[in-house]
Every structure is written in C-alpha cells, then in structure tokens.
Design an enzyme around this catalytic site. Structure first.
Site, PDB file in Angstrom:
ATOM      1  N   LEU A  18       0.539  -1.168  -0.053  1.00 53.00           N
ATOM      2  CA  LEU A  18       0.042  -0.127   0.002  1.00 53.00           C
ATOM      3  C   LEU A  18       0.881   1.423   0.063  1.00 53.00           C
ATOM      4  O   LEU A  18       0.221   2.386   0.092  1.00 53.00           O
ATOM      5  CB  LEU A  18      -1.109   0.021   1.403  1.00 53.00           C
ATOM      6  CG  LEU A  18      -2.160  -0.847   1.108  1.00 53.00           C
ATOM      7  CD1 LEU A  18      -2.787  -1.340   2.529  1.00 53.00           C
ATOM      8  CD2 LEU A  18      -3.155  -0.796   0.100  1.00 53.00           C
ATOM      9  N   SER A  19       2.214   0.943   0.028  1.00 48.08           N
ATOM     10  CA  SER A  19       2.952   2.352  -0.239  1.00 48.08           C
ATOM     11  C   SER A  19       2.919   3.175  -1.401  1.00 48.08           C
ATOM     12  O   SER A  19       2.709   4.396  -1.340  1.00 48.08           O
ATOM     13  CB  SER A  19       4.425   1.823  -0.224  1.00 48.08           C
ATOM     14  OG  SER A  19       5.022   1.443   0.938  1.00 48.08           O
ATOM     15  N   LYS A  68      15.774  -5.593   3.340  1.00 47.06           N
ATOM     16  CA  LYS A  68      16.077  -4.661   4.238  1.00 47.06           C
ATOM     17  C   LYS A  68      17.431  -4.687   4.926  1.00 47.06           C
ATOM     18  O   LYS A  68      18.024  -3.761   5.398  1.00 47.06           O
ATOM     19  CB  LYS A  68      15.082  -4.566   5.723  1.00 47.06           C
ATOM     20  CG  LYS A  68      13.555  -4.155   5.285  1.00 47.06           C
ATOM     21  CD  LYS A  68      12.641  -4.393   6.273  1.00 47.06           C
ATOM     22  CE  LYS A  68      11.419  -3.839   5.925  1.00 47.06           C
ATOM     23  NZ  LYS A  68      10.582  -3.732   7.144  1.00 47.06           N
ATOM     24  N   ASN A  89      14.712   0.523   5.705  1.00 52.43           N
ATOM     25  CA  ASN A  89      13.542   0.302   4.810  1.00 52.43           C
ATOM     26  C   ASN A  89      13.525   1.416   3.798  1.00 52.43           C
ATOM     27  O   ASN A  89      12.658   1.639   3.045  1.00 52.43           O
ATOM     28  CB  ASN A  89      12.405   0.053   5.682  1.00 52.43           C
ATOM     29  CG  ASN A  89      12.127   1.409   6.565  1.00 52.43           C
ATOM     30  OD1 ASN A  89      12.817   2.142   6.771  1.00 52.43           O
ATOM     31  ND2 ASN A  89      10.869   1.727   6.319  1.00 52.43           N
ATOM     32  N   ARG A 159      17.602 -18.692  15.914  1.00 49.98           N
ATOM     33  CA  ARG A 159      17.362 -17.670  14.716  1.00 49.98           C
ATOM     34  C   ARG A 159      17.257 -16.366  15.300  1.00 49.98           C
ATOM     35  O   ARG A 159      16.647 -15.752  14.211  1.00 49.98           O
ATOM     36  CB  ARG A 159      16.134 -18.276  13.806  1.00 49.98           C
ATOM     37  CG  ARG A 159      16.460 -19.668  13.416  1.00 49.98           C
ATOM     38  CD  ARG A 159      15.208 -20.254  12.493  1.00 49.98           C
ATOM     39  NE  ARG A 159      15.128 -19.382  11.241  1.00 49.98           N
ATOM     40  CZ  ARG A 159      14.067 -19.961  10.409  1.00 49.98           C
ATOM     41  NH1 ARG A 159      13.274 -20.566  10.632  1.00 49.98           N
ATOM     42  NH2 ARG A 159      14.156 -19.270   9.316  1.00 49.98           N
ATOM     43  N   ALA A 224       2.073  -5.997  13.416  1.00 47.06           N
ATOM     44  CA  ALA A 224       2.686  -5.553  12.543  1.00 47.06           C
ATOM     45  C   ALA A 224       1.926  -5.683  11.051  1.00 47.06           C
ATOM     46  O   ALA A 224       1.924  -4.939  10.348  1.00 47.06           O
ATOM     47  CB  ALA A 224       4.053  -5.770  12.303  1.00 47.06           C
ATOM     48  N   TYR A 226      -0.955  -5.695   8.615  1.00 49.16           N
ATOM     49  CA  TYR A 226      -2.134  -4.883   8.275  1.00 49.16           C
ATOM     50  C   TYR A 226      -3.137  -5.315   7.313  1.00 49.16           C
ATOM     51  O   TYR A 226      -4.316  -4.673   7.022  1.00 49.16           O
ATOM     52  CB  TYR A 226      -1.473  -3.328   7.731  1.00 49.16           C
ATOM     53  CG  TYR A 226      -0.694  -3.529   6.393  1.00 49.16           C
ATOM     54  CD1 TYR A 226      -1.598  -3.488   5.259  1.00 49.16           C
ATOM     55  CD2 TYR A 226       0.802  -3.696   6.398  1.00 49.16           C
ATOM     56  CE1 TYR A 226      -0.724  -3.528   4.151  1.00 49.16           C
ATOM     57  CE2 TYR A 226       1.303  -3.798   5.276  1.00 49.16           C
ATOM     58  CZ  TYR A 226       0.766  -3.876   3.938  1.00 49.16           C
ATOM     59  OH  TYR A 226       1.447  -3.819   2.959  1.00 49.16           O
TER      60      TYR A 226
END
Length: 284
Positions: A18-19, A68, A89, A159, A224, A226
């Site tokens: 959605l950026s 990232k 990011n 991890r 986180a 969405y």
C-alpha cells in the site's frame, strides 16, 4: 515548478504493498504534481542492478522484505538508526548518485504506539514476538520508550542472531524466551507493550494467552500485520481490555517519515491516513 522526481517501493513479493497509495496521496496533498511513485518486484539478487540503473530523477526507494539487510551493503552512507538496527527500509538517492540508507520503521512503531496509548503513558515492560528485521526495529522502538530490558519471544532461539546483534549495538539487554516456554503466556499478558512481528495468522494461537486476562488500557499491543484487520490476536487483546495499535498505523507513520526524507517537506499525515483507510476498506 516541475520536478520530475520518482520514487518506488521494492520487494518480493510486493504487489500487495500500500506504499503507492500513501506516497501518491502525499504528493497530491503537497502539490508535487510531477512526482510519481512506482512499484517493482525485486528480490535481493536483483537489488544491486536496479539501484545501479537509477538516475538523478530518483529521490529514493521504500524497501520491504527481503531487501532490508541487502540495502545496507549497497549504501554509501548508513544513518545511525539503520546501522544499530541492522536493517534499512529506505534508500535515499542524493544528487550525483550517493546512496543513504535509513530506517523509518522505528519511527512508525513508536508513533503508532503513542497514538493509541493513554495520556501520560509510561510503559515499563515490553514483549516482542518474532526474530526478524521488524523485531530488531521493535527493540529500538521500545528502547526509545525507555524500556532497555524487553523480552523477545521467538519460535527458535537459534534464529534470533540478528536481533541479538542489533540489541548489543543499541545497548539494550533483552531476555530471550522460546515461544513455547511455560512462562511465555504470563510474560505476554503482563507486558505494557507487545509488538507482534510474525506473518499473517502466525500469531493466532496467542489469543489463548489473554482469553481470561484482565488488561488495562495502558497495555498496548501492536500487530505489524495490516491485512485482514483486526487480527485474531489484536481482537483478543482488545476484548481483554487492552489498547491495540493496528499494523496500518505503523505503515502510515513510517511512510510519513519516508515522505519527509524524500521530499524535504513535512508529510500530510491526515491526507495519507484518509487514502490508506479508503484503500483498506476497498480491499476488505
């Protein structure tokens, strides 16, 4: 004045992002009519080639998974926050081609938490669920809230190396607990801040941990995720009396900071919020 500037979001997969909605709404509200924001499916092996092909019309890139970490290797300069978190990011392209890596996820997390928390909020205990790049940003975010000894719950403690290294650089000392440890549910339900960084639906089993809990409004959970809001974990937390910060608030506020960095203008938060709300409603 025509600027002819470009920006884009990169990732793999990235079609769901959605950026573009957020950044294009910002350009419209700011009167940047000659700016455009694109979307490109790029994996970590393709990132260097894509970045190498950018010209001076490009202002910057928003980066989602799995880019990232790779972005740090390509940058000429890494800002302090991205350096300690170990993930960026955002890539900003300066005139002449200088690449600056930045992290706006931490800003997005802290702004989202503060938006829904009660006035005078002073959290003392934090739990972060997950062990990836967003978990590292969450460690930084709770550190900014004054919590230097959070608990990190992870499915595999073997991890969480990236989180351990990031925490060490920040001067934060988390406790690491396996997600299936007997004490995990109690730590979860007692926290003032919970940040879920797991993929969609992966946190659904945690609903049992607060099924019979009595939470306070000062206990805030941020998921986180969405898409598909509200998530099962967030719904359970709200039913127990806690406050919830939707993942889309993190998305909104991290994008606002990206807009500021790329355009040099303060982001039009409410215009971006309205566009995001409309897009989410259309998807649901």
């Amino acid at each position: 004045m025509k600027t002819g500037r470009r920006a884009a979001v990169l990732g793999h997969p990235v079609a769901h992002s959605l950026s573009p909605v957020l950044h294009q709404a910002a350009y419209m509200a700011l009167g940047l009519t000659d700016w455009e924001y694109q979307l490109h499916d790029v994996d970590e092996h393709e990132l260097a080639g894509f970045v190498g092909g950018l010209d001076d019309s490009w202002a910057g890139l928003s980066l989602t998974m799995p880019l990232k970490h790779e972005s740090l290797r390509l940058a000429d300069h890494v800002d302090g926050l991205a350096k300690v978190v170990g993930a960026a990011n955002t890539l900003l392209r300066q005139p002449g081609g200088l690449l600056v890596a930045a992290n706006t996820d931490v800003h997005g997390l802290t702004a989202a938490l503060r938006e829904v928390a009660p006035e005078g909020w002073r959290p003392a205990r934090a739990v972060i669920v997950g062990g990836g790049a967003t978990a590292s940003s969450a460690v930084a975010a709770v550190g900014e809230l004054g919590i230097t000894h959070p608990t990190v719950l992870a499915r595999s403690l073997a991890r969480v190396g990236a989180v351990r290294r990031a925490a060490s650089r920040m001067g934060v000392s988390p406790e690491y607990v396996a997600l299936d440890a007997p004490e995990a549910p109690g730590l979860f339900a007692a926290a003032d801040v919970v940040v879920l960084t797991l993929p969609q639906y992966a946190a659904d089993p945690l609903t049992e941990w607060v099924a019979d809990a009595s939470l306070r409004p000062g206990q805030v959970l941020l998921d986180a995720v969405y898409a598909g809001w509200p998530t099962a974990a967030a719904s359970a937390w709200a039913r127990a009396g806690g406050a919830i910060a939707p993942g889309y608030l993190m998305l909104l506020h991290q994008a606002c900071e990206q807009v500021r960095l790329m355009t040099g203008r303060e982001a039009p938060v409410e215009a971006m919020r309205a566009a995001l709300t409309q897009a989410l409603a259309a998807r649901s």
